[in-house]
Design a protein around this motif. Sequence first.
Motif, mmCIF file in Angstrom:
data_model
loop_
_atom_site.group_PDB
_atom_site.id
_atom_site.type_symbol
_atom_site.label_atom_id
_atom_site.label_comp_id
_atom_site.label_asym_id
_atom_site.label_seq_id
_atom_site.Cartn_x
_atom_site.Cartn_y
_atom_site.Cartn_z
ATOM 1 N N LEU A 51 0.824 -1.210 0.000
ATOM 2 C CA LEU A 51 0.000 0.000 0.000
ATOM 3 C C LEU A 51 0.860 1.264 0.000
ATOM 4 N N LYS A 52 1.977 1.240 0.719
ATOM 5 C CA LYS A 52 2.872 2.399 0.710
ATOM 6 C C LYS A 52 3.403 2.669 -0.691
ATOM 7 N N LYS A 53 3.846 1.609 -1.373
ATOM 8 C CA LYS A 53 4.365 1.758 -2.736
ATOM 9 C C LYS A 53 3.262 2.214 -3.683
ATOM 10 N N LEU A 54 2.084 1.625 -3.522
ATOM 11 C CA LEU A 54 0.967 1.977 -4.398
ATOM 12 C C LEU A 54 0.504 3.411 -4.162
ATOM 13 N N LYS A 55 0.596 3.871 -2.945
ATOM 14 C CA LYS A 55 0.211 5.246 -2.628
ATOM 15 C C LYS A 55 1.083 6.238 -3.396
ATOM 16 N N ILE A 56 2.368 5.939 -3.497
ATOM 17 C CA ILE A 56 3.281 6.785 -4.274
ATOM 18 C C ILE A 56 2.887 6.761 -5.744
ATOM 19 N N GLU A 57 2.560 5.575 -6.246
ATOM 20 C CA GLU A 57 2.142 5.436 -7.653
ATOM 21 C C GLU A 57 0.853 6.220 -7.916
ATOM 22 N N VAL A 58 -0.113 6.118 -7.015
ATOM 23 C CA VAL A 58 -1.376 6.848 -7.168
ATOM 24 C C VAL A 58 -1.107 8.351 -7.184
ATOM 25 N N ARG A 59 -0.241 8.801 -6.275
ATOM 26 C CA ARG A 59 0.096 10.224 -6.207
ATOM 27 C C ARG A 59 0.760 10.695 -7.513
ATOM 28 N N GLU A 60 1.669 9.881 -8.054
ATOM 29 C CA GLU A 60 2.335 10.243 -9.313
ATOM 30 C C GLU A 60 1.338 10.289 -10.462
ATOM 31 N N ASN A 61 0.419 9.339 -10.495
ATOM 32 C CA ASN A 61 -0.602 9.325 -11.562
ATOM 33 C C ASN A 61 -1.520 10.537 -11.454
ATOM 34 N N ARG A 62 -1.875 10.916 -10.270
ATOM 35 C CA ARG A 62 -2.724 12.106 -10.092
ATOM 36 C C ARG A 62 -1.976 13.372 -10.515
ATOM 37 N N ARG A 63 -0.709 13.422 -10.154
ATOM 38 C CA ARG A 63 0.100 14.580 -10.542
ATOM 39 C C ARG A 63 0.192 14.660 -12.071
ATOM 40 N N ALA A 64 0.366 13.498 -12.721
ATOM 41 C CA ALA A 64 0.452 13.470 -14.192
ATOM 42 C C ALA A 64 -0.859 13.949 -14.807
ATOM 43 N N MET A 65 -1.974 13.588 -14.190
ATOM 44 C CA MET A 65 -3.270 14.058 -14.712
ATOM 45 C C MET A 65 -3.413 15.560 -14.533
ATOM 46 N N MET A 66 -3.006 16.059 -13.379
ATOM 47 C CA MET A 66 -3.135 17.497 -13.120
ATOM 48 C C MET A 66 -2.230 18.331 -14.028
ATOM 49 N N GLU A 67 -1.054 17.800 -14.338
ATOM 50 C CA GLU A 67 -0.095 18.533 -15.151
ATOM 51 C C GLU A 67 -0.291 18.301 -16.641
ATOM 52 N N PHE A 68 -1.200 17.404 -17.009
ATOM 53 C CA PHE A 68 -1.389 17.079 -18.421
ATOM 54 C C PHE A 68 -1.896 18.302 -19.180
ATOM 55 N N ASP A 69 -1.263 18.531 -20.296
ATOM 56 C CA ASP A 69 -1.640 19.662 -21.140
ATOM 57 C C ASP A 69 -1.604 19.182 -22.585
ATOM 58 N N GLY A 70 -2.705 18.603 -23.012
ATOM 59 C CA GLY A 70 -2.753 18.071 -24.364
ATOM 60 C C GLY A 70 -4.190 17.788 -24.754
ATOM 61 N N GLU A 71 -4.315 17.059 -25.839
ATOM 62 C CA GLU A 71 -5.637 16.695 -26.354
ATOM 63 C C GLU A 71 -6.269 15.603 -25.487
ATOM 64 N N ALA A 72 -7.584 15.527 -25.537
ATOM 65 C CA ALA A 72 -8.320 14.552 -24.729
ATOM 66 C C ALA A 72 -7.943 13.126 -25.116
ATOM 67 N N ASP A 73 -7.709 12.855 -26.387
ATOM 68 C CA ASP A 73 -7.346 11.500 -26.823
ATOM 69 C C ASP A 73 -6.002 11.068 -26.243
#
Length: 160
Positions: A51-73
């Motif tokens: 869960l600790k490792k996965l929490k870091i992965e979830v946080r990184e994925n959320r950060r990638a979504m927030m920082e995403f700047d591109g087309e919806a596809d």
Amino acid sequence: MGLFDIARPVVFWLDDLITFLPPLLRLALWAAAAAFVGMAVYRLASPQEKLKKLKIEVRENRRAMMEFDGEADEMRPVLAASLGSSLKHLGLTFGGALLAGLPVLLLISPVAQRYGYDLPIAGSLVGFEIVDAEPGLWAWNGEGKSQSVDAAAGMGQISW
């Protein structure tokens, strides 16, 4: 004795040890004990390191979504990774969460038996008392199946 009554003898014995406390405080202590034991069960039953490792992965994925700047596809793989890691997190916590509820389930029956209220059996006599009534303001109107009513003393028994 049912499955959830297994803890009843122990709970009754422990509750008898703390009868010097008021009932509300004893109930609060039982709730705190169930919460503490439930959290301990969750900690032991869930894979904390994963869960600790996965929490870091979830946080990184959320950060990638927030920082995403591109087309919806182009965002579809980022969304899939985020959803996948969130579902993995749910899967890893589900079993532990179910087991963590067991202390509460084991306490429901004995606590209800000890602190619950049973209504009188139909037809049984129930006593009553009128407190601080001004004379003449209360009178028995004769309705119901009264066994004995002393309006002057403010006491009586009626059939439930």
